[in-house]
Each structure stands twice: as C-alpha cells, then as structure tokens.
Design an enzyme around this catalytic site. Sequence first.
Site, PDB file in Angstrom:
ATOM      1  N   LYS A   1      11.096  -1.394   1.935  1.00  0.00           N
ATOM      2  CA  LYS A   1      11.513  -1.348   0.522  1.00  0.00           C
ATOM      3  C   LYS A   1      12.587  -0.278   0.403  1.00  0.00           C
ATOM      4  O   LYS A   1      12.544   0.619  -0.441  1.00  0.00           O
ATOM      5  CB  LYS A   1      10.270  -1.049  -0.328  1.00  0.00           C
ATOM      6  CG  LYS A   1      10.447  -1.224  -1.803  1.00  0.00           C
ATOM      7  CD  LYS A   1      10.665  -2.645  -2.246  1.00  0.00           C
ATOM      8  CE  LYS A   1      11.002  -2.661  -3.724  1.00  0.00           C
ATOM      9  NZ  LYS A   1      11.627  -3.903  -4.171  1.00  0.00           N
TER      10      LYS A   1
ATOM     11  N   ASP B   1      -0.190  -3.709   4.880  1.00  0.00           N
ATOM     12  CA  ASP B   1      -1.541  -3.973   4.397  1.00  0.00           C
ATOM     13  C   ASP B   1      -1.509  -5.188   3.475  1.00  0.00           C
ATOM     14  O   ASP B   1      -2.276  -6.148   3.631  1.00  0.00           O
ATOM     15  CB  ASP B   1      -2.046  -2.726   3.652  1.00  0.00           C
ATOM     16  CG  ASP B   1      -3.534  -2.792   3.363  1.00  0.00           C
ATOM     17  OD1 ASP B   1      -4.182  -3.753   3.789  1.00  0.00           O
ATOM     18  OD2 ASP B   1      -4.041  -1.877   2.699  1.00  0.00           O
TER      19      ASP B   1
END
Length: 415
Positions: free
Chosen positions: A228, A306
């Site tokens: 990101k 995750d």
Amino acid sequence: MATYKYVTPPTRGSKIGVNADGSLNVPYDPIIPYVEGDGIGPDIWRASQRVWDAAVDKAYGGTRRFVWFKVPAGEEAKRQYDEWLPNDTIEAVKEYRVAIKGPLTTPIGGGIRSLNVTLRQVLDLYACVRPVRYFQGVPSPVKQPEKLNVIIFRENTEDVYAGIEWKARSDEANRVISFMNRELKTKIREMSGIGVKPMSAFGSKRLIKMGLKYAIAHGKSSATLVHKGNIMKFTEGAFRDWGYELVREEFQGACVTEEDVTSKHGGQAPAGKVVVKDRIADSMFQQALLRPEEYSVLCTPNLNGDFLSDACAAQVGGLGMAPGANIGDGYAMFEATHGTAPKYAGHDKVNPGSLMLSGVMMLEHMGGGEAAALVVKGIEETILEKTVTYDLARQTEGARELKCSEFAGKIIEKF
Ligand code: NAP
C-alpha cells in the site's frame, strides 16, 4: 544434543541437517516433532498421520518413513505439566528443524501470549506461507474458482503486528504523542491510541527472497509484491522498492521486472524468467477476483497478507481446506490454519484437509514430492466422488457425509 525435561526423543530415526547452501539434508527416516493440538486437533491429527504415512510408504516402497516425536503444547501440556508451551517443544523444533502442528487454543487473560505467535517469534519463522488452490467439487462462491492458484508469502515479524502499541490515555501513548507533536511537528490528536508500524529492508528482503526463490525453483511465471505504498511510502512503498532492489542485486539472471518486459522486451517476457511486478493492495484484492490467472507467487507485508490469504482461501471454498506454514532459515513449522473448533472435539467429524495439506507442504519442503502428489490425488478424487466431511457435504448436492477418519480411509484407497 538438546536436553528435555518432559519428553524423550525417539531412539530410532535421524535428524534433518542443513547443507552449506542452506538447503535441507533430509535422511530417509527423519524425526518429526509434532503437536496434535487442542479441540479437534487429535481427530484431524490421527486422520492426517495415517494418510501421510501411507503415502510415504506407497511412494517410496518402504525405503523412507517418518519417525514421529510427540511434543507438548496447549491444553494437554497445561494439564500435565502446568505449562502452555514447555521449552521442550521449542528445543525439539530447533533440534529437528521441521515440525507440524494442529490448532492450539489461545489462552485468554493472565498475560499469556498466543502459543502460535510465541513459536513464530522464538524460532524467527519470518514467513507465513499459504498456498491457495481449488479442489474440483468444493463449493465456492465464484464462477471459476479453479483460476486462482497462488502461494502467498506473508512477512511474519514486522509491520503493525509487531505488537508495539499503547492504549489511549496511557502514560506511554501520551508521551509518544507529546514527543511527536513537539519535536516532529505532527498533529496527533490528544488521547489517541498509538500503534507503530516498523518495516525494515532486512525483514522485507529476506521474505521477498524466499518468495522469489520459490518462484524460480517451481517454474512460476510471476512474483508480485503487494503493498500500500501509494499511502504508506516509507513502509509499504519501501517494501516494494526493497523488492526491486533485491531483484537487481541477486536475481538479474532468473527474474525480469514487469517494467523491463514492456520497455526492453516488447511486452513479451523472456522465456524461463520470473516476471516481478507490484500491485497496490486494494487493487490486488480486485485482481484476485477478476484476473486470478495472472498471479502466482504473492509477497506481502504482514497485515495485507493476513487479509489477502483468508480472502483468497474463501474464494476457493473456505478455510477448512487451507494449509499453512511458518518458515525461517533452517526451521519450519507446518500447521492447520483453522482453530480448535471445540464443539466438535472428539466427534470424529471435522474436515482434516487443512492439516493434511499442511503435511503436503511439509513433504514438498523435505523433497518428498512423490508422496505429496499422492495425498493431493487422493483428496482430489475423494472430493470428486462427493464422499466428504460434514462441512463440504452440507453444501454439496448428492454428497455422502463421512466421518473424519472415514474420509482419511477413502483418500488412502485412491493411492
Ligand atoms: P475455529 O476453531 O476455526 O472454528 C470456527 C468454525 O469453523 C467451526 O465452528 C466450524 O464451523 C469451522 N471449522 C473449523 N475447523 C474446521 C474443520 N477442520 N472442518 C470443518 N469445519 C471447521 O475458530 P474459533 O471458534 O474462532 O476458535 C476456536 C479456538 O481456536 C480459539 O481458542 C482460537 O484462539 C483458536 N485458534 C487457533 C488457531 C491456530 O492454532 N492456528 C487458529 C485460529 C483459532 P461450523 O460451526 O460452521 O461447522
């Protein structure tokens, strides 16, 4: 030789060693420490162990075999030794290098850390590895689940999961806020909770290196750095930059960047080279659904990985069949990715697929590809025949529900 307080290692069997190049030196009779796990752990353990042993026997005609070494952890260890995670277990993984475990209860309260997290941290198992593929016949929420076939390498030690955080209004949080607002001219709201997101070149590069080596060794077409970095430039963006730096430093011969494919190779990747690309995390979630066939190895920081691994697992039919491993340099712990499902404990009911496929990963990791392929074939054919455990049976028209142990028996019949 390690010393053990509660357990005695098997007198048969040999230790796995490490070669000068870091690869494993696996004897024909490796000693494998294992933790059955809590809740449904013993049920899925028994089923899986039978399947692995039968596969190894069949694949190698009795010339190779596992020598199992039960080590203590979880509720059973607490009952027997009044310790959730006796040091014996950590010593055993250090000594024998490759271990496998069922799910463990996370003790609540009393300042006890998750046993899984402790094992990962103590042994520096810095990569959480999760292959996600579709098994024909498994109910899935998408039209063409078979198009997704990825393996996710998630960084396991850094990022916002490093556990550096302070509660709102605590003295620590207040001190951090006042330091930052005063010295660094930030404008953090008073009385905020604070978490820290550390990401290093060391942590990122060793994780990405494992992913690239896997891609090269398995002839994969691409490896994607998921980040990101458009928002978090010096952590997530740096993860991407360190990844490309690593390619330039160590993987020029085997890899090519997507940018170079366009600018230097007329849009056609040179034969045999792994294309290294990067995708912004939110776009990666869309891509996994819309263009899954364009992705293969995914390397991610901790938090993104995750989310992404569970989302991908859901796409191919859920977590019940998703295997996983935590891997470091020279040590590896394979594990079921679901929890202990306590309400089904001892009912011989649940799906052992996640643990069984973690064993497949373990076999592949140890150079036992032939046995691994047999287990996969057995699972594929058993599911195609619609003879499955309750979780799959309840979503599959015309299925016959089998017990956990019966499912294992069916798989072995297919070898
Ligand atoms: P869970 O144990 O994964 O169970 C949630 C539900 O998932 C079950 O009720 C069942 O769904 C389904 N499920 C899980 N494993 C299955 C299997 N093998 N076959 C078929 N269905 C399966 O999650 P939880 O109830 O949140 O957690 C229970 C305990 O496990 C907690 O102490 C938690 O901390 C621990 N945990 C451990 C690990 C680990 O060791 N790696 C991971 C996660 C959680 P249905 O009820 O719909 O049948």
